[in-house]
Design a protein around this motif. Sequence first.
Motif: not given
Length: 80
Positions: A10, A70-71, A67-68, A74
């Motif tokens: 994250s 940019d994401e 996860v990328k 979230e």
Amino acid sequence: MRLDKYMKISRIIKRRTVAKEACDKGRVFVNGKVAKAGTEVEVGDQLEIHFGDKPLKVEITQLQEHVKKDEAKEMFRLID
């Protein structure tokens, strides 16, 4: 998912070893309890990380293995 892995994916903490060290020093709390690096976290858990003067409080909203960049934001929600 392991706590140290979640913090890395994250991007709360950029390296898993640094996340593990923070847990070992008692600076990370899950739902108000001191957490070890291997603590399993779930959606809805609240994390509190003490770095510097102001603690960071977040609620887990997603768990994903990959996860990328940019994401990654979230995956958690900031709590005041």
